[in-house]
Write an enzyme that holds these catalytic residues in place. Structure first.
Site, mmCIF file in Angstrom:
data_model
loop_
_atom_site.group_PDB
_atom_site.id
_atom_site.type_symbol
_atom_site.label_atom_id
_atom_site.label_comp_id
_atom_site.label_asym_id
_atom_site.label_seq_id
_atom_site.Cartn_x
_atom_site.Cartn_y
_atom_site.Cartn_z
ATOM 1 N N ARG A 38 -3.360 -19.282 -12.521
ATOM 2 C CA ARG A 38 -2.215 -18.428 -12.223
ATOM 3 C C ARG A 38 -1.720 -17.691 -13.475
ATOM 4 N NH1 ARG A 38 1.650 -22.057 -9.441
ATOM 5 N NH2 ARG A 38 0.096 -22.879 -8.041
ATOM 6 N N ARG A 42 4.054 -14.795 -11.573
ATOM 7 C CA ARG A 42 5.456 -14.361 -11.593
ATOM 8 C C ARG A 42 6.193 -14.682 -12.886
ATOM 9 N NH1 ARG A 42 7.667 -17.071 -6.311
ATOM 10 N NH2 ARG A 42 5.892 -18.469 -6.698
ATOM 11 N N ARG A 51 4.879 -6.101 -8.430
ATOM 12 C CA ARG A 51 4.869 -6.661 -7.080
ATOM 13 C C ARG A 51 6.142 -6.393 -6.288
ATOM 14 N NH1 ARG A 51 3.463 -8.187 -3.890
ATOM 15 N NH2 ARG A 51 4.026 -10.336 -3.462
ATOM 16 N N ASP A 87 -6.200 -14.470 -3.243
ATOM 17 C CA ASP A 87 -5.612 -15.672 -2.670
ATOM 18 C C ASP A 87 -6.670 -16.421 -1.868
ATOM 19 O OD1 ASP A 87 -3.870 -17.179 -0.401
ATOM 20 O OD2 ASP A 87 -2.667 -16.855 -2.199
ATOM 21 N N TYR A 165 -4.358 -25.877 5.438
ATOM 22 C CA TYR A 165 -3.439 -24.750 5.702
ATOM 23 C C TYR A 165 -3.560 -24.273 7.149
ATOM 24 C CZ TYR A 165 -1.998 -24.020 0.846
ATOM 25 O OH TYR A 165 -1.436 -24.158 -0.398
#
Length: 368
Positions: A38, A42, A51, A87, A165
């Site tokens: 990552r 962010r 974004r 992703d 998921y």
């Protein structure tokens, strides 16, 4: 047609820094290479700005946006590898499932799989070029725009992690709905895992054809399985992926290193080191020296600083890195965190981590 669509996966710029690729294969390097899971994330103000107000998966489907986000951390830090911004849940999407990224909640499946008959609703045979071509275009574009600075890593989620998921409908601490399938519907579970494996193999081969120079398989939810379930529902598929990808690449005279990261799967370290992957990624719950002993020099290791150590002062980060390097040694080792960077982390401390890896490893190598 966007001019970036005309960029082809050939005539890539010459690689200038191959330390990461050398370390994957256990060869000598001028310093221990380092990158962060990552690293395009962010915690970077420029990432948040890029974004802002944009749908997450719309961003994933834009090669130009993925390329820009992949390159941002490389402009700030001397990382030794880039990892394509994408992703793991693009695969369930390609199989026909609706996946949304909900603010404050994370990935959400409005209609998760509930019973085995729901497997009939999935697209079992996926044309990866048609459904996931946007990822391949992003890889090709990024490989060119990197200008040979560092290698580019492609990635996928592992079958068990994707299955969790698809059944849980989002994140879960227990994965109890997915594990219910393992105990109540073992045949259907294997059917889904096999379906995912076949798509993942094609997806990874497509990434290499597009320009990826290494591949990482994320088994992020290994920790919810015990050793017995891991050996039945995760490990065979991880091995299948590596073997099939390598066999097909060999036919075309290609060879790229494969990395497997089974978070919290420390019980499976010996098995993972004999699963056709060049590198085994480790989370922070594994002692470096113990990992070396248990893997017996069969693989390179990647990891494994606790991401929360980045909240420490820079001097403390340097001390932690030094101890980590002494534990792993400098050969067959790629420095990383034991998980991804968190959004509230200070970019300056990420820089201190990278600098500490390079500085301490060069010192250790000079002592040899």
């Amino acid at each position: 047609m966007d001019k970036d669509d005309l960029i082809l996966p050939k005539d890539f710029p010459k690689l200038k820094n191959d330390a990461f690729l050398l370390a994957c294969r256990g060869r000598e390097t001028p310093h221990v290479p380092v990158w962060c899971m990552r690293q395009a994330g962010r915690y970077l103000p420029e990432f948040r700005e890029s974004r802002a107000g944009k749908d997450f998966f719309a961003t994933c489907r834009s090669p130009a946006a993925c390329c820009e986000l992949t390159l941002q951390p490389l402009r700030r830090f001397p990382f030794d590898a880039a990892i394509i911004f994408s992703d793991i849940l693009v695969i369930p999407q390609a199989m026909g499932m609706d996946v949304q990224m909900v603010a404050g909640k994370g990935p959400t499946f409005p209609d998760p799989l509930k019973e085995p008959e729901d497997l009939l609703l999935l697209q079992s045979k996926v044309d990866v070029n048609k459904e996931l071509g946007y990822v391949f275009k992003a890889i090709t574009l990024t490989r060119h725009k990197l200008e040979g600075k560092v290698p580019l890593i492609g990635f996928t989620g592992a079958p068990w992690t994707l299955m969790t998921y698809m059944i849980e409908g989002g994140g879960s601490t227990t994965q109890s709905k997915a594990k219910r399938w393992l105990y109540r519907h073992p045949e259907a579970s294997h059917q889904l895992l096999k379906m995912l494996t076949d798509i993942i193999v094609e997806y990874l081969l497509g990434q290499v054809a597009a320009g990826a120079q290494a591949l990482q398989v994320f088994e992020s939810h290994a920790g919810c399985l015990g050793p017995v379930e891991f050996r039945e529902f995760s490990l065979p598929y991880l091995r299948d992926i590596a073997r099939k990808v390598k066999d097909q690449l060999k036919e075309s005279g290609q060879d790229v290193p494969l990395i497997v990261f089974a978070k919290d799967g420390h019980y499976g370290l010996e098995d993972l080191s004999q699963s056709h992957y060049e590198v085994v990624g480790l989370d922070w719950t594994v002692d470096p020296r113990s990992a070396r002993e248990r893997t017996g020099g069969k693989v390179s290791l990647q990891g494994n600083m606790d991401p929360c150590a980045l909240y420490a002062p820079k001097e403390r980060i340097s001390e932690i890195v030094k101890k980590m390097l002494e534990g792993f040694g400098t050969r067959g080792y790629i420095a990383n965190l034991g998980h991804g960077l968190y959004p509230d982390m200070d970019p300056e401390n990420v820089g201190a981590f990278v600098e500490a890896v390079h500085t301490h490893s060069r010192h250790l190598l000079n002592l040899k």
